[in-house]
Design a protein around this motif. Sequence first.
Motif, PDB file in Angstrom:
ATOM      1  N   PRO A  15       0.816  -1.212   0.000  1.00 23.34           N
ATOM      2  CA  PRO A  15       0.000   0.000   0.000  1.00 23.34           C
ATOM      3  C   PRO A  15       0.854   1.268   0.000  1.00 23.34           C
ATOM      4  O   PRO A  15       1.782   1.393   0.797  1.00 23.34           O
ATOM      5  CB  PRO A  15      -0.821  -0.114   1.291  1.00 23.34           C
ATOM      6  CG  PRO A  15      -0.058  -1.059   2.157  1.00 23.34           C
ATOM      7  CD  PRO A  15       0.634  -2.010   1.232  1.00 23.34           C
ATOM      8  N   ARG A 226      -9.345  -1.027  -0.278  1.00 24.47           N
ATOM      9  CA  ARG A 226      -8.246  -1.835   0.245  1.00 24.47           C
ATOM     10  C   ARG A 226      -8.675  -3.291   0.335  1.00 24.47           C
ATOM     11  O   ARG A 226      -7.886  -4.203   0.024  1.00 24.47           O
ATOM     12  CB  ARG A 226      -7.802  -1.321   1.618  1.00 24.47           C
ATOM     13  CG  ARG A 226      -7.041  -0.019   1.588  1.00 24.47           C
ATOM     14  CD  ARG A 226      -5.609  -0.190   1.070  1.00 24.47           C
ATOM     15  NE  ARG A 226      -4.793  -0.888   2.031  1.00 24.47           N
ATOM     16  CZ  ARG A 226      -4.233  -2.072   1.830  1.00 24.47           C
ATOM     17  NH1 ARG A 226      -4.405  -2.697   0.679  1.00 24.47           N
ATOM     18  NH2 ARG A 226      -3.479  -2.633   2.743  1.00 24.47           N
ATOM     19  N   THR A 231      -4.133  -0.800  -4.014  1.00 26.99           N
ATOM     20  CA  THR A 231      -3.005  -0.500  -3.135  1.00 26.99           C
ATOM     21  C   THR A 231      -2.368   0.870  -3.362  1.00 26.99           C
ATOM     22  O   THR A 231      -1.722   1.398  -2.470  1.00 26.99           O
ATOM     23  CB  THR A 231      -1.917  -1.574  -3.284  1.00 26.99           C
ATOM     24  OG1 THR A 231      -1.563  -1.704  -4.666  1.00 26.99           O
ATOM     25  CG2 THR A 231      -2.405  -2.917  -2.752  1.00 26.99           C
TER      26      THR A 231
END
Length: 261
Positions: A15, A226, A231
Amino acid sequence: MRPNTIKAEVMAGRPVAGAMVFEFFSPGMSAILANAGCRFAIYDMEHTGLGFETLKWLFATCRGLSIEPMVRVPRGEYPWIARALDLGARGVMVPMVESAEQAKAIVQACRYPPAGRRGAAFGFAQDDYAGGDVGEKVRAANARTMVLAQIETERGLEKVDEIAAVEGVDVLWVGHFDLSNFMGIPGRFDDPRFEQAMRRVAEVAKRHGKAAGFMATDRAWIERVRAMGYTMIAVGTDPGLFGAAVRGLVAQVAQGEGASR
């Protein structure tokens, strides 16, 4: 040439948070975003009056900061893409990508030969006006540049697998308002068809070793995307975040006024 500090993380599926900037084209914005933890800033040329002179200045404000300057160009055409890269963009977002052929042309505009057809301009903004070996600069520029293809039409959604298969496309980025519009369900983000489309883009991106990107305007959106596998996430819009902050404080002042009576 300085490397792109987030590309490896993005491509590894980790992420990475950043921001899209639509309104506040200020010399301090890059530092404010970097201090807030943003790893990238995408300055928008598609829906704003932002021009190349100001874009060059904005990119310059990112020098020395832990933030990667990127841009959304109005169209996936060579003059927009190549000029933005010459000014120092580390990534280019292209709206309404609808075919593999279009994606290939975009990648070609972003890469120097033999990988592409980008024209050479060294010793300028993109390489910090420094000298050096041209071959090494070509390699470094090709390696650091990110291509973000926006999937935001019904045609792009239909061809998303073919677009993702194009070598050099790094991120499939959903433009949710446009996608819902072109699907005939404008703004209906809770519609099962939209949910399915979002999941499909994320799944296709993962299958092809690409990242999935999205601009999330609140915590609920962040949690939702998410969970789907997105990401590379831009948080909010600058007018939206500023307006929400001001409204919250104004409401607190009004509450205090009522309590004092």
